[in-house]
Design a protein around this motif. Structure first.
Motif, mmCIF file in Angstrom:
data_model
loop_
_atom_site.group_PDB
_atom_site.id
_atom_site.type_symbol
_atom_site.label_atom_id
_atom_site.label_comp_id
_atom_site.label_asym_id
_atom_site.label_seq_id
_atom_site.Cartn_x
_atom_site.Cartn_y
_atom_site.Cartn_z
ATOM 1 N N VAL A 26 0.838 -1.201 0.000
ATOM 2 C CA VAL A 26 0.000 0.000 0.000
ATOM 3 C C VAL A 26 0.869 1.246 0.000
ATOM 4 C CG1 VAL A 26 -1.634 1.360 1.378
ATOM 5 C CG2 VAL A 26 -1.999 -1.085 1.074
ATOM 6 N N ARG A 27 1.913 1.246 0.820
ATOM 7 C CA ARG A 27 2.785 2.421 0.885
ATOM 8 C C ARG A 27 3.478 2.677 -0.443
ATOM 9 N NH1 ARG A 27 5.163 5.941 -0.035
ATOM 10 N NH2 ARG A 27 6.596 7.259 1.156
ATOM 11 N N GLN A 28 3.831 1.583 -1.158
ATOM 12 C CA GLN A 28 4.505 1.742 -2.440
ATOM 13 C C GLN A 28 3.525 1.832 -3.598
ATOM 14 O OE1 GLN A 28 7.195 -1.558 -2.564
ATOM 15 N NE2 GLN A 28 8.299 -0.917 -0.720
ATOM 16 N N ALA A 29 2.216 1.849 -3.267
ATOM 17 C CA ALA A 29 1.155 2.019 -4.273
ATOM 18 C C ALA A 29 1.226 0.937 -5.344
ATOM 19 C CB ALA A 29 1.224 3.412 -4.896
ATOM 20 N N GLU A 30 1.530 -0.309 -4.946
ATOM 21 C CA GLU A 30 1.555 -1.421 -5.896
ATOM 22 C C GLU A 30 0.126 -1.917 -6.120
ATOM 23 O OE1 GLU A 30 4.157 -4.402 -4.486
ATOM 24 O OE2 GLU A 30 5.932 -3.104 -4.454
ATOM 25 N N LEU A 31 -0.151 -2.358 -7.345
ATOM 26 C CA LEU A 31 -1.515 -2.763 -7.696
ATOM 27 C C LEU A 31 -1.934 -4.054 -7.007
ATOM 28 C CD1 LEU A 31 -1.508 -1.972 -11.526
ATOM 29 C CD2 LEU A 31 -2.460 -0.600 -9.662
ATOM 30 N N GLU A 68 3.761 3.275 8.930
ATOM 31 C CA GLU A 68 4.351 3.340 7.604
ATOM 32 C C GLU A 68 4.137 4.715 6.970
ATOM 33 O OE1 GLU A 68 6.671 1.359 4.789
ATOM 34 O OE2 GLU A 68 5.943 0.609 6.723
ATOM 35 N N LEU A 69 2.972 5.345 7.280
ATOM 36 C CA LEU A 69 2.652 6.638 6.669
ATOM 37 C C LEU A 69 3.227 7.812 7.443
ATOM 38 C CD1 LEU A 69 -1.101 5.984 5.776
ATOM 39 C CD2 LEU A 69 0.848 5.964 4.224
ATOM 40 N N GLU A 70 3.825 7.534 8.592
ATOM 41 C CA GLU A 70 4.356 8.620 9.423
ATOM 42 C C GLU A 70 5.557 9.283 8.733
ATOM 43 O OE1 GLU A 70 6.026 9.327 13.954
ATOM 44 O OE2 GLU A 70 5.504 7.318 13.250
ATOM 45 N N GLY A 71 5.513 10.594 8.629
ATOM 46 C CA GLY A 71 6.626 11.358 8.092
ATOM 47 C C GLY A 71 6.661 11.458 6.580
ATOM 48 N N ILE A 72 5.634 10.880 5.883
ATOM 49 C CA ILE A 72 5.626 11.025 4.430
ATOM 50 C C ILE A 72 4.863 12.282 4.064
ATOM 51 C CG2 ILE A 72 5.814 8.536 4.134
ATOM 52 C CD1 ILE A 72 2.854 8.568 3.336
ATOM 53 N N MET A 73 4.299 12.297 2.856
ATOM 54 C CA MET A 73 3.649 13.502 2.350
ATOM 55 C C MET A 73 2.614 14.029 3.334
ATOM 56 S SD MET A 73 2.978 11.845 -1.370
ATOM 57 C CE MET A 73 4.228 10.818 -2.135
ATOM 58 N N GLY A 115 -11.700 2.460 1.550
ATOM 59 C CA GLY A 115 -10.897 3.512 2.187
ATOM 60 C C GLY A 115 -9.442 3.470 1.752
ATOM 61 N N ILE A 116 -8.837 2.269 1.739
ATOM 62 C CA ILE A 116 -7.422 2.150 1.352
ATOM 63 C C ILE A 116 -7.251 2.484 -0.118
ATOM 64 C CG2 ILE A 116 -5.487 0.561 1.188
ATOM 65 C CD1 ILE A 116 -6.560 -0.875 3.625
ATOM 66 N N GLU A 117 -8.236 2.129 -0.935
ATOM 67 C CA GLU A 117 -8.162 2.433 -2.363
ATOM 68 C C GLU A 117 -8.073 3.944 -2.605
ATOM 69 O OE1 GLU A 117 -11.632 1.535 -4.845
ATOM 70 O OE2 GLU A 117 -10.285 0.273 -6.009
ATOM 71 N N GLN A 118 -8.856 4.717 -1.859
ATOM 72 C CA GLN A 118 -8.790 6.176 -1.996
ATOM 73 C C GLN A 118 -7.424 6.709 -1.584
ATOM 74 O OE1 GLN A 118 -12.129 7.571 0.327
ATOM 75 N NE2 GLN A 118 -13.468 7.627 -1.471
ATOM 76 N N MET A 119 -6.850 6.142 -0.521
ATOM 77 C CA MET A 119 -5.543 6.618 -0.078
ATOM 78 C C MET A 119 -4.456 6.264 -1.091
ATOM 79 S SD MET A 119 -3.529 5.865 3.489
ATOM 80 C CE MET A 119 -3.133 4.202 2.991
ATOM 81 N N VAL A 120 -4.535 5.058 -1.690
ATOM 82 C CA VAL A 120 -3.538 4.655 -2.689
ATOM 83 C C VAL A 120 -3.618 5.561 -3.910
ATOM 84 C CG1 VAL A 120 -2.864 2.821 -4.270
ATOM 85 C CG2 VAL A 120 -3.395 2.288 -1.889
ATOM 86 N N GLU A 121 -4.838 5.905 -4.326
ATOM 87 C CA GLU A 121 -4.992 6.828 -5.451
ATOM 88 C C GLU A 121 -4.355 8.176 -5.135
ATOM 89 O OE1 GLU A 121 -9.122 7.018 -6.209
ATOM 90 O OE2 GLU A 121 -9.246 5.010 -7.115
#
Length: 737
Positions: A532-537, A574-579, A614-620
Motif C-alpha cells: 500500500v505504501r509503495q502504491a503497488e496494484l 508506515e505513513l508517518e513522516g511522508i507527504m 478507504g485504502i483504495e482512496q488513499m492509494v490513489e
C-alpha cells in the motif's frame, strides 16, 4: 360535649406549637430586616471610605503634579539652584514657595535644597543644611536612590529651634527629576490638615476615620476604633500612597452583634424548630395511640370483625374505614414488592447459573433447585440471541421504541416456549444480547427442541420485524457445567462476523474451524502495508486473501478486531513522516472511518468493503502525489533496477549512485521520500522474501540460500534473517512444514 373532648384535646395540644412556630417566623423576619439594614450601613460606610481616600489622594496627586510641572518648566528655579550668589534669584525662588502654599491649603511648608553649596531656602530665609532645623528629611532624601511618593507621618521642627515640632507628611522630588544634580524640593503637609479635611466629609458623632501608613502606623493616634470586628470596618488601600483608609460606624459593637450574631440566632432558631418538631411528634404520637390500638386490632382480627359492630359511632367508623383502606393498600404494595423481588431473584439465579457460582456451592444449589422445582438430572442448554446491526437499530428507533421491541422479543420467546411446553429462563445480559436457558428432564430431546424453538423465534422475528437476530447455541449439559454451555454459546455467536447474520450458529459448526497461525497473519499484514505504501496494484489481492483466510478459519470477532487494529497500527507507522497531504487524510478521515467500520459492522464482508474502499482512496492519492513529484520517473527506474538485481552482493547506494549519476546521500533521501523506507530496509525486504521462498520450496542449505540472496556470509544472512523474521532460517523452514 363528650364527643368533642378528643377534638379539643387535639386543638389545645397543638396551639403552643403553633404559637412557637409563628413567633420563630416573626423573629426570623425581623432578624433578616436588621441584618439587611446593617449590611446597607456597612456598604454606605465603605462608599464613604472610598470617597475619603479618593479625595485625599487627588489632593496629594495635585500637589505632586504641580511640583513636577514646576521642576520641569520653571527656568528661574533652575537658575536659582545653579547660581549660589544671586540674591534676586533667592527672592524669586522664595516667591515660588509662597505661591505654592497659597495655591494648596494642605501645604504647611516648602523649601529648596541647593546641592552646589548645600544651602536650604524656605519661606523666611536661606541657610546652610547643617543649621537647618528640618535637615533630617533632606538627609534621608540624599541617601535614597529612588524617593518615595509621600512619607509616613513624622515630626517636623519649625523654622527656628525654639518652635514646637508638628506632625507632617513629606514629599521630596529631585531637581531635575531623573538625576537630582541641582537639588531637591521638599513639601510638608500637616496631618492636622488631613484630619480637618476628613472632618468636613464625615460626622464624627456617627463615624470614626483613621489613616494608616504601609507599616500600619496610624496618622491620628487620638482616633480609636471601639470594635475590633472587621465586619463593621471599611478599608480602602490607596494605589498611589499605599496607605490604608479605614472608617467605623460608631456603635459598632451593636452592629457586630447584629452582623456576626447570626450564627447564634440560627442555632437558637434551629433549636426552636427542633423543639417544635419534637413536640409535634410527641403530641401526635400520644394522640394517635387510640387510633393505633384500633389499627392493631384490625390487623390482628381483620377476618373476625363484623360491620354491624362498627355502626355505633361514626367517628370510630371513619377511623376503622381509613385503617382498612390503608391495610388493603399496604397489602397490594406488599404483593407488588413480593412479585418484583421474585423476578429479581429469578434473574439473579439465572446469572449465577451462567457464571458457574453454584458449581462449588452444592448446598446452595440444592436449596435453589428445590425453590424453582428443578428435579435432579435436569439438562440445560444455553442460547444467546444477539440483535444484528445494533448500531443502526439504535439510530433508527428512540429509547422507548427500543424497549418496546425488546419486550416483543421477550414475549415471543415465552409464547413459543409455552406452545411447545418448553421450560426456559430468559434475561437481557447486554443491550443487544438475550440469554435463553432451556431446561428439560429428557436428555435426548433437549438439543433438538432448543434448535427447533430457536429457529421458530428467528424466523418469526425476521418475517415480522424490521431487524434480524443471530443465535449462538451451546452444548447440552447438567447443572454443574451450565457456565461452559454459556461460554460455548457466547463463542458461537461471536463467530457471526465470519459465518453471517440472521442464522443459528451451533457449537459443533464453530469447532470445525481453527484460529490459524498468528505469525502468518502478521507477516501478511506487513507485506500488505508495504505494498500500500509503495502504491503497488497487487495490494488489493493481498487484502482479499487476508479476509478470505479469516473467513476460512472462522475467526471470532475479537480476533478479527485484534488483527485489524494491528493493520491500522502498521499503516499509521508506515505513513508517518511522508507527504503531509496523505498524513492529514489518514489522521482526519481514513483512520476514524476504519475504526468506525470495525466497531459498527456485524459481518466480515461489511468490514472488507469499508477497508478496501478507504485504502483504495488513499492509494490513489499516493499515486497522484508521487507522480507529481520531480523525481518520480527516476525513482521508479531505480526501484525497478533494485527489484531485478537485489541478488547482486555488490548492490549498494554507492553502486546506484555511480550508475544513475546521483549523489548517494541525496539518493538515500529520495528513497525515504518516494518509497517510504531506507534503501537498506527495502533491499533486505526483497532478499528476505526471496529467502523465505527458497526455504519453503527447496531443500538447499543455508549457505547456498545466503549466496543466492546476495550475502557472501551465511552468518550475516542468518543474523539478518532472524532479526527480520523473528526466527532463524532453520526454525522458519520447520514451522512451514
Amino acid at each position: 360535649m363528650k364527643k368533642n373532648t378528643y377534638i379539643k384535646r387535639m386543638m389545645f395540644s397543638y396551639l403552643p406549637i403553633l404559637f412557637l412556630t409563628i413567633s420563630v417566623l416573626i423573629f426570623i423576619f425581623i432578624t433578616i430586616l436588621n441584618e439587611l439594614n446593617v449590611r446597607n450601613a456597612i456598604q454606605s460606610n465603605k462608599v464613604t471610605t472610598e470617597y475619603i481616600g479618593h479625595m485625599i489622594d487627588n489632593s496629594l496627586k495635585t500637589i505632586d503634579t504641580d511640583v513636577r510641572k514646576l521642576i520641569e518648566t520653571n527656568m528661574e528655579l533652575h537658575a536659582f539652584l545653579d547660581n549660589p550668589s544671586d540674591r534676586l534669584l533667592n527672592v524669586v525662588a522664595s516667591n515660588v514657595l509662597s505661591g505654592m502654599m497659597v495655591q494648596h491649603a494642605f501645604i504647611d511648608s516648602v523649601y529648596f535644597y541647593r546641592a552646589i553649596d548645600k544651602q536650604v531656602l524656605d519661606q523666611s530665609k536661606i541657610r546652610p543644611l547643617d543649621v537647618f532645623p528640618d535637615r533630617s528629611v533632606i538627609s534621608e532624601l540624599l541617601e535614597q536612590p529612588y524617593p518615595v511618593n509621600w512619607s509616613s507621618p513624622r515630626l517636623k521642627k519649625g523654622s527656628n529651634e525654639e518652635d514646637l515640632a508638628i506632625k507632617v507628611i513629606s514629599l521630596g522630588r529631585k531637581i531635575p527629576i531623573n538625576t537630582g544634580s541641582l537639588g531637591y524640593i521638599v513639601i510638608n503637609v500637616k496631618v492636622d490638615a488631613l484630619s480637618k479635611f476628613i472632618d468636613e466629609m464625615i460626622d464624627r458623632n456617627l463615624t470614626n476615620a483613621q489613616i494608616y501608613d504601609d507599616q500600619h502606623v496610624p496618622f491620628l493616634p487620638e482616633v480609636t476604633f471601639a470594635s475590633s470586628n472587621k465586619g463593621v470596618h471599611a478599608e480602602v488601600v490607596s494605589d498611589y500612597t499605599g496607605w490604608s483608609y479605614q472608617t467605623e460606624i460608631k456603635g459598632g459593637r451593636l452592629y457586630s452583634i447584629l452582623l456576626n450574631g447570626s450564627v447564634f440566632w440560627i442555632f437558637a432558631i434551629i433549636c426552636a424548630i427542633l423543639f417544635a418538631i419534637g413536640s409535634t411528634f410527641y403530641v401526635t404520637r400520644r394522640n394517635y395511640k387510640p387510633i393505633e390500638a384500633i389499627l392493631h386490632r384490625i390487623d390482628r382480627f381483620s377476618t373476625t370483625i363484623k360491620s354491624a359492630d362498627l355502626k355505633n359511632d361514626k367517628n370510630e367508623f371513619a377511623f376503622i374505614d381509613q385503617a382498612i383502606e390503608r391495610l388493603i393498600t399496604n397489602n397490594m404494595a406488599f404483593q407488588e414488592k413480593r412479585q418484583e423481588d421474585l423476578t429479581i431473584r429469578r434473574q439473579q439465579f439465572l446469572l449465577s447459573l451462567l457464571n458457574g457460582e453454584y458449581e462449588s456451592e452444592k448446598a446452595i444449589w440444592l436449596q435453589e433447585r428445590e425453590h424453582y422445582a428443578l428435579k435432579e438430572g435436569t439438562r440445560f442448554v444455553a442460547t444467546i440471541l444477539e440483535m444484528d446491526h445494533y448500531v443502526q437499530f439504535c439510530l433508527r428507533y428512540n429509547q422507548k421504541d427500543q424497549s418496546l421491541f425488546k419486550f416483543v422479543i421477550n414475549s415471543v420467546v415465552i409464547e413459543f416456549a409455552e406452545q411447545h411446553n418448553h421450560q426456559v429462563m430468559i434475561e437481557w445480559i447486554a443491550k443487544n444480547r438475550l440469554v435463553i436457558l432451556h431446561m428439560s428432564e429428557e436428555e435426548q430431546d433437549i438439543e433438538h427442541n432448543s434448535l427447533k424453538l430457536t429457529e421458530q423465534i428467528r424466523s418469526w422475528i425476521s418475517d415480522q420485524l424490521d431487524f434480524t437476530v443471530t443465535f449462538g447455541i451451546g452444548n447440552a449439559t447438567d447443572s454443574s457445567m451450565i457456565s461452559r454451555s454459556y461460554q460455548e454459546a457466547t463463542h458461537a455467536v461471536n463467530r457471526k462476523v465470519t459465518l453471517g447474520i440472521n442464522k443459528i450458529i451451533d457449537t459443533v459448526e464453530v469447532q470445525e474451524g481453527s484460529s490459524g497461525e498468528w505469525f502468518t497473519y502478521l507477516q501478511w499484514i506487513q507485506s500488505l502495508v508495504r505494498q500500500v505504501r509503495q502504491a503497488e496494484l497487487k495490494w488489493q489481492d493481498h487484502l482479499v486473501s487476508l479476509f478470505q483466510e479469516m473467513r476460512s478459519q472462522q475467526l471470532p470477532k475479537e480476533d478479527i478486531n485484534r488483527l485489524l487494529h494491528y493493520l491500522i497500527f502498521q499503516l499509521e507507522r508506515e505513513l508517518e513522516g511522508i507527504m503531509p497531504e496523505v498524513g492529514k487524510y489518514w489522521s482526519s478521515s481514513l483512520k476514524p472511518d476504519l475504526l468506525l467500520a470495525m466497531e459498527q459492522s456485524d459481518t466480515i464482508d461489511q468490514i472488507e468493503t469499508s477497508y478496501r474502499h478507504g485504502i483504495e482512496q488513499m492509494v490513489e492519492q499516493l499515486l497522484e502525489l508521487s507522480q507529481n513529484r520531480r523525481h518520480y520517473v527516476l525513482m521508479k527506474e531505480i526501484r525497478s533496477f533494485v527489484t531485478e538485481n537485489f541478488k547482486d552482493p555488490n548492490l549498494s547506494l554507492t553502486f546506484l549512485s555511480d550508475r544513475f549519476q546521483v549523489n548517494s546521500k541525496y539518493l538515500s533521501q529520495l528513497f525515504k521520500e518516494e518509497i517510504g523506507e531506507n534503501f537498506s530496509d527495502f533491499l533486505i525486504a526483497l532478499r528476505m522474501e526471496y529467502a523465505k521462498q527458497l526455504l519453503i520450496q527447496t531443500k538447499e542449505n543455508v549457505q547456498d540460500i545466503s549466496e543466492k540472496t546476495g550475502y557472501t556470509s551465511s552468518i550475516s544472512f542468518s543474523r539478518v534473517f532472524k532479526k527480520w523474521v523473528g526466527m532463524s532460517p532453520g526454525q522458519y523452514r520447520e514451522s512451514q512444514q
